[in-house]
Design a protein around this motif. Structure first.
Motif, short mmCIF file in Angstrom:
data_model
loop_
_atom_site.label_atom_id
_atom_site.label_comp_id
_atom_site.label_asym_id
_atom_site.label_seq_id
_atom_site.Cartn_x
_atom_site.Cartn_y
_atom_site.Cartn_z
N VAL A 88 22.85 29.03 -1.56
CA VAL A 88 22.65 29.23 -3.00
C VAL A 88 21.18 29.11 -3.35
O VAL A 88 20.74 29.61 -4.38
N LYS A 91 18.71 27.47 -6.94
CA LYS A 91 19.58 27.37 -8.13
C LYS A 91 20.27 26.01 -8.15
O LYS A 91 20.62 25.50 -9.22
N VAL A 104 28.29 26.31 -8.78
CA VAL A 104 27.43 26.76 -7.68
C VAL A 104 28.24 27.12 -6.44
O VAL A 104 27.80 27.91 -5.59
N ASP A 107 28.85 30.74 -6.62
CA ASP A 107 27.65 31.44 -6.13
C ASP A 107 27.65 31.52 -4.61
O ASP A 107 27.32 32.56 -4.02
N HIS A 211 22.28 35.90 -11.02
CA HIS A 211 23.08 35.63 -9.83
C HIS A 211 22.46 34.46 -9.07
O HIS A 211 22.35 33.37 -9.62
N SER A 212 22.01 34.60 -7.83
CA SER A 212 21.49 33.44 -7.08
C SER A 212 20.14 33.72 -6.45
O SER A 212 19.81 33.13 -5.41
N PRO A 250 27.52 31.79 -13.07
CA PRO A 250 27.76 32.07 -11.64
C PRO A 250 27.67 33.55 -11.29
O PRO A 250 27.88 34.43 -12.14
N THR A 251 27.35 33.81 -10.05
CA THR A 251 27.27 35.16 -9.51
C THR A 251 28.62 35.86 -9.60
O THR A 251 29.66 35.27 -9.31
#
Length: 392
Positions: A88, A91, A104, A107, A211-212, A250-251
């Motif tokens: 990740v 982030k 997370v 992600d 996104h991440s 979050p992604t």
């Protein structure tokens, strides 16, 4: 011949004191590793893990290895296993600052599952690795609940992992995540950049934010030096979100809608790119043969408020923005022009927001841009906006 001279440190007056053995026993817990808390953490995550299981999962967590049957692959002409691993990144520092750890994990799964999706593979199972300064069952349970949610969104099973306590190496509240995903695709159904040709259409899928990727820069200009109040303040330029919440969105996991589109439109999608670190400029070219370029039309999609916000705070110009962040496109599909509408309909039915963002032209395997200067609505890219400060 050179004479060898041996010096004994113990014989020197200024020699450091030699270590002595401890007089009393020292347990693993006293050294900073609590195995009992580790067992409690495993119990705390069982329900979340079980919720991700598929019929192919064999056994349960806690064994020496995760077991998964691939019997269904025997119906494929030439089954290919596809693996991906990722993390990740920084982030996590935003999550730790905010004290919010339940997203997370999404992600983490997204970064791995979206990558293997780029081959056309179906993600089958996932494993995670959590390195943490001080193991607390409740904190780990929160992290793993996010990983489990990501696995459910991707349709893969969480079949194992590792929680490693690192006293003396990491701060007690610090942690890092990495993940490993395995999927399968039948070789005749694999997406292949070699099939891409001039005239193909680029369909972009909307991202949920940054996104991440790019968080070292985002943190530097939007988080460092700011108060908790500033980071949690709802802001009009972020559509009412705070900087903290916008950065922790979050992604998006594209596995289910894209897999549906691939199945419903056989061979209509030639290749696809997962837009991660390096942005559009340094990811879309990975889906191209050396005989064509991807011509991306700037201004043909919506840029998320958080992307505009960070770019303005960092004074990034258009070129730098496009090779740093996804700028609103989490994935780009390269599609047969005769079947674009059918693919778009499949994606829309699955809940995806799509954009026609360009075309394939003759070239040398690079990404080029049309309509330069139109990336940022209003054309004020590079204007300095002090993140965390109220605007007049």
């Amino acid at each position: 011949m050179t004479e060898r001279i041996t010096v004994s440190a113990v014989e020197r007056d200024d020699a450091p004191a030699m270590p002595s053995w401890a007089q009393n026993p020292t347990t693993y817990a006293q050294a900073g590793v609590d195995t009992a808390e580790g067992a409690r953490a495993v119990d705390a995550i069982k329900d979340a893990v079980h919720a991700t299981y598929r019929d192919e999962v064999i056994g349960d967590i806690g064994g020496v290895g995760g077991l998964f049957s691939i019997a269904k692959a025997k119906n494929m002409a030439d089954p290919i296993l596809v693996s991906g691993t990722d993390g990740v990144g920084t982030k996590l520092k935003v999550a730790q600052l905010a004290g919010k750890h339940d997203t997370v994990g999404i992600d983490l799964v997204a970064m791995c599952a979206n990558d293997i999706l780029a081959t056309g593979a179906e993600p089958l199972f996932f494993l995670d690795y959590i390195a943490i300064g001080k193991l607390r069952a409740e904190a780990v349970s929160e992290i793993v609940s996010g990983i489990a949610e990501g696995c459910k969104q991707a349709g893969c099973a969480l079949i194992g992992g590792e929680m490693a306590e690192h006293p003396g190496v990491m701060d007690p509240d610090d942690y890092d995540l990495s993940g490993f995903c395995v999927g399968v695709v039948d070789r005749p159904e694999m997406l292949d950049p070699a099939r891409v040709q001039p005239g193909d259409v680029l369909i972009g899928l909307k991202s949920s934010g940054l996104h991440s990727n790019g968080y070292s820069l985002a943190r530097k200009v939007c988080v460092e030096g700011k108060t908790h109040y500033e980071l949690r303040l709802e802001r009009d330029e972020l559509d009412g979100m705070s900087v903290e919440d916008a950065l922790l969105t979050p992604t998006r996991i594209y596995v289910k809608p894209v897999s549906k589109a691939l199945k419903e439109n056989h061979k209509a999608v030639r290749a696809l790119a997962h837009i991660t670190g390096g942005g559009i400029s340094e990811n879309l070219d990975r889906a191209l043969p050396e005989t064509v370029d991807a011509e991306v039309e700037l201004g043909s999609w919506d840029v998320p408020p958080i992307a505009t916000f960070v770019c303005k705070a960092a004074k990034l110009d258009e070129v730098e923005a496009l090779k740093t962040f996804n700028m609103g496109l989490g994935m780009v599909l390269i599609v047969d022009p005769a079947r674009v509408e059918a693919v778009e309909a499949s994606l829309a039915a699955a809940g995806e927001k799509t954009y026609r963002v360009g075309r394939i032209v003759e070239g040398s395997g690079t990404v080029v841009y049309a309509n330069e200067g139109a990336l940022f609505a209003g054309g004020d890219e590079g204007e300095n906006v002090e993140a965390g400060q109220e605007q007049a």
